[in-house]
Design a protein around this motif. Structure first.
Motif, PDB file in Angstrom:
ATOM      1  N   LEU A  11      22.373  41.947  32.170  1.00 44.29           N
ATOM      2  CA  LEU A  11      21.839  42.964  31.349  1.00 44.29           C
ATOM      3  C   LEU A  11      21.950  44.457  31.727  1.00 44.29           C
ATOM      4  O   LEU A  11      22.056  45.284  30.720  1.00 44.29           O
ATOM      5  N   GLU A  12      21.567  44.752  32.975  1.00 38.59           N
ATOM      6  CA  GLU A  12      21.477  46.103  33.565  1.00 38.59           C
ATOM      7  C   GLU A  12      22.915  46.727  33.213  1.00 38.59           C
ATOM      8  O   GLU A  12      23.404  47.930  32.872  1.00 38.59           O
ATOM      9  N   ARG A  13      24.192  45.871  33.429  1.00 33.96           N
ATOM     10  CA  ARG A  13      25.596  46.233  33.656  1.00 33.96           C
ATOM     11  C   ARG A  13      26.188  46.445  32.284  1.00 33.96           C
ATOM     12  O   ARG A  13      26.977  47.290  32.025  1.00 33.96           O
ATOM     13  N   GLN A  14      25.749  45.515  31.190  1.00 28.91           N
ATOM     14  CA  GLN A  14      26.420  45.362  29.892  1.00 28.91           C
ATOM     15  C   GLN A  14      25.918  46.123  29.032  1.00 28.91           C
ATOM     16  O   GLN A  14      24.760  45.584  28.578  1.00 28.91           O
ATOM     17  N   GLN A  15      26.483  47.148  28.502  1.00 28.07           N
ATOM     18  CA  GLN A  15      25.896  47.830  27.275  1.00 28.07           C
ATOM     19  C   GLN A  15      26.308  47.397  26.054  1.00 28.07           C
ATOM     20  O   GLN A  15      25.315  47.212  24.949  1.00 28.07           O
ATOM     21  N   THR A  16      27.384  46.907  25.850  1.00 24.22           N
ATOM     22  CA  THR A  16      28.020  46.141  24.622  1.00 24.22           C
ATOM     23  C   THR A  16      27.327  44.583  24.598  1.00 24.22           C
ATOM     24  O   THR A  16      27.930  44.180  25.556  1.00 24.22           O
ATOM     25  N   VAL A  17      26.653  44.159  23.818  1.00 25.63           N
ATOM     26  CA  VAL A  17      26.147  42.823  23.879  1.00 25.63           C
ATOM     27  C   VAL A  17      26.332  42.356  22.534  1.00 25.63           C
ATOM     28  O   VAL A  17      26.552  42.879  21.546  1.00 25.63           O
ATOM     29  N   GLU A  18      26.442  40.887  22.498  1.00 26.99           N
ATOM     30  CA  GLU A  18      26.502  40.239  21.247  1.00 26.99           C
ATOM     31  C   GLU A  18      24.899  39.291  21.130  1.00 26.99           C
ATOM     32  O   GLU A  18      24.344  39.118  22.144  1.00 26.99           O
ATOM     33  N   ILE A  19      24.495  39.580  19.951  1.00 27.76           N
ATOM     34  CA  ILE A  19      22.893  38.796  19.496  1.00 27.76           C
ATOM     35  C   ILE A  19      23.381  37.856  18.408  1.00 27.76           C
ATOM     36  O   ILE A  19      24.106  38.124  17.688  1.00 27.76           O
ATOM     37  N   GLU A  33      27.950  41.957  17.490  1.00 29.80           N
ATOM     38  CA  GLU A  33      28.061  42.691  18.449  1.00 29.80           C
ATOM     39  C   GLU A  33      27.209  44.033  18.287  1.00 29.80           C
ATOM     40  O   GLU A  33      27.378  44.756  17.232  1.00 29.80           O
ATOM     41  N   THR A  34      26.514  44.516  19.202  1.00 35.84           N
ATOM     42  CA  THR A  34      25.548  45.683  19.234  1.00 35.84           C
ATOM     43  C   THR A  34      25.495  46.358  20.673  1.00 35.84           C
ATOM     44  O   THR A  34      26.201  45.900  21.541  1.00 35.84           O
ATOM     45  N   TRP A  35      24.851  47.439  20.694  1.00 38.29           N
ATOM     46  CA  TRP A  35      24.547  48.346  22.079  1.00 38.29           C
ATOM     47  C   TRP A  35      23.169  48.022  22.419  1.00 38.29           C
ATOM     48  O   TRP A  35      22.289  48.030  21.598  1.00 38.29           O
ATOM     49  N   ARG A  36      22.891  47.691  23.829  1.00 39.36           N
ATOM     50  CA  ARG A  36      21.787  47.663  24.332  1.00 39.36           C
ATOM     51  C   ARG A  36      21.661  48.930  25.191  1.00 39.36           C
ATOM     52  O   ARG A  36      22.616  49.564  25.674  1.00 39.36           O
ATOM     53  N   TYR A  37      20.262  49.371  25.074  1.00 39.35           N
ATOM     54  CA  TYR A  37      19.960  50.801  25.606  1.00 39.35           C
ATOM     55  C   TYR A  37      18.829  50.372  26.968  1.00 39.35           C
ATOM     56  O   TYR A  37      18.363  49.266  26.683  1.00 39.35           O
ATOM     57  N   LEU A  66      20.591  36.524  23.102  1.00 34.00           N
ATOM     58  CA  LEU A  66      21.413  37.418  23.824  1.00 34.00           C
ATOM     59  C   LEU A  66      22.471  36.941  24.600  1.00 34.00           C
ATOM     60  O   LEU A  66      22.171  36.169  25.495  1.00 34.00           O
ATOM     61  N   HIS A  67      23.719  37.225  24.397  1.00 34.56           N
ATOM     62  CA  HIS A  67      25.055  36.710  24.948  1.00 34.56           C
ATOM     63  C   HIS A  67      25.533  37.682  25.910  1.00 34.56           C
ATOM     64  O   HIS A  67      25.726  38.999  25.633  1.00 34.56           O
ATOM     65  N   LEU A  68      25.484  37.443  27.174  1.00 32.09           N
ATOM     66  CA  LEU A  68      25.965  38.138  28.170  1.00 32.09           C
ATOM     67  C   LEU A  68      26.980  37.679  29.057  1.00 32.09           C
ATOM     68  O   LEU A  68      26.591  36.934  29.803  1.00 32.09           O
ATOM     69  N   HIS A  69      28.295  37.933  28.861  1.00 35.08           N
ATOM     70  CA  HIS A  69      29.302  37.345  29.565  1.00 35.08           C
ATOM     71  C   HIS A  69      29.081  35.848  30.086  1.00 35.08           C
ATOM     72  O   HIS A  69      28.975  35.738  31.377  1.00 35.08           O
ATOM     73  N   GLY A  70      29.016  34.896  29.493  1.00 33.48           N
ATOM     74  CA  GLY A  70      28.925  33.529  29.782  1.00 33.48           C
ATOM     75  C   GLY A  70      27.265  33.264  30.026  1.00 33.48           C
ATOM     76  O   GLY A  70      27.117  32.046  30.065  1.00 33.48           O
ATOM     77  N   LEU A  71      26.301  34.174  29.834  1.00 30.82           N
ATOM     78  CA  LEU A  71      24.886  33.847  29.935  1.00 30.82           C
ATOM     79  C   LEU A  71      24.526  33.700  28.420  1.00 30.82           C
ATOM     80  O   LEU A  71      24.415  34.904  27.790  1.00 30.82           O
ATOM     81  N   ASP A  72      23.754  33.032  27.906  1.00 31.38           N
ATOM     82  CA  ASP A  72      23.040  33.049  26.515  1.00 31.38           C
ATOM     83  C   ASP A  72      21.568  32.734  26.813  1.00 31.38           C
ATOM     84  O   ASP A  72      21.039  31.843  27.170  1.00 31.38           O
ATOM     85  N   LEU A  73      20.756  33.923  26.461  1.00 32.69           N
ATOM     86  CA  LEU A  73      19.497  34.081  26.917  1.00 32.69           C
ATOM     87  C   LEU A  73      18.592  34.049  25.616  1.00 32.69           C
ATOM     88  O   LEU A  73      18.725  34.843  24.435  1.00 32.69           O
ATOM     89  N   ARG A  74      17.665  33.185  25.343  1.00 35.71           N
ATOM     90  CA  ARG A  74      16.761  33.057  24.326  1.00 35.71           C
ATOM     91  C   ARG A  74      15.909  34.202  24.627  1.00 35.71           C
ATOM     92  O   ARG A  74      15.308  34.419  25.860  1.00 35.71           O
ATOM     93  N   VAL A  75      15.571  35.401  23.852  1.00 42.15           N
ATOM     94  CA  VAL A  75      14.563  36.413  23.760  1.00 42.15           C
ATOM     95  C   VAL A  75      13.958  36.627  22.723  1.00 42.15           C
ATOM     96  O   VAL A  75      14.127  36.035  21.698  1.00 42.15           O
ATOM     97  N   ARG A  76      13.045  37.746  22.665  1.00 47.53           N
ATOM     98  CA  ARG A  76      12.271  38.058  21.684  1.00 47.53           C
ATOM     99  C   ARG A  76      12.369  39.616  21.467  1.00 47.53           C
ATOM    100  O   ARG A  76      12.363  40.208  22.295  1.00 47.53           O
ATOM    101  N   GLY A  77      12.315  39.798  20.260  1.00 49.34           N
ATOM    102  CA  GLY A  77      12.359  41.325  19.677  1.00 49.34           C
ATOM    103  C   GLY A  77      11.130  41.849  19.126  1.00 49.34           C
ATOM    104  O   GLY A  77      10.391  40.864  18.563  1.00 49.34           O
TER     105      GLY A  77
END
Length: 119
Positions: A11-19, A33-37, A66-77
């Motif tokens: 998550l630190e490395r990847q600014q472009t993410v898919e949700i 696809e969107t951007w993470r800040y 939140l999809h990060l290069h092979g990792l799918d994380l359940r998160v809350r907004g």
């Protein structure tokens, strides 16, 4: 999956993410696809001023994937509506974007969501 050091580093490395959010009306998954800040020591989703379906979906169903290069994380907004918090966060994000336009336009018309990771 629980958040691992590997997931945090991704998550630190990847600014472009898919949700993937759940459609507020359809109830179906919607992947974009969107951007993470990074600001104020936390992770955020936002976009240039305007309405966003992903934001409306997240308001109705705050849990998303939140999809990060092979990792799918359940998160809350967490939608950020407090004017002082929005000013503080956008005050860090917008000046780093040479294409962004004015801070005032982002404050007035951009969604702002804090990404809360499971620990």
């Amino acid at each position: 999956m629980t958040v691992t050091d590997e997931a945090r580093q991704a998550l630190e490395r990847q600014q472009t993410v898919e949700i993937t959010t759940i459609g507020r009306r359809s109830g179906r998954p919607r992947r974009i696809e969107t951007w993470r800040y990074r600001a104020d020591g936390r992770f955020w989703l936002t976009g240039s001023p305007g309405s966003r379906d992903w934001y409306a979906n997240m308001l109705a169903h705050p849990e998303f994937t939140l999809h990060l290069h092979g990792l799918d994380l359940r998160v809350r907004g967490r939608a950020v509506t407090d004017p002082d918090e929005r000013a503080r966060v956008f005050g860090e994000i917008v000046p780093t974007l040479d294409w962004a336009g004015s801070l005032e336009s982002w404050l007035a018309g951009s969604p702002l969501v804090e990404i809360t990771l499971d620990s």
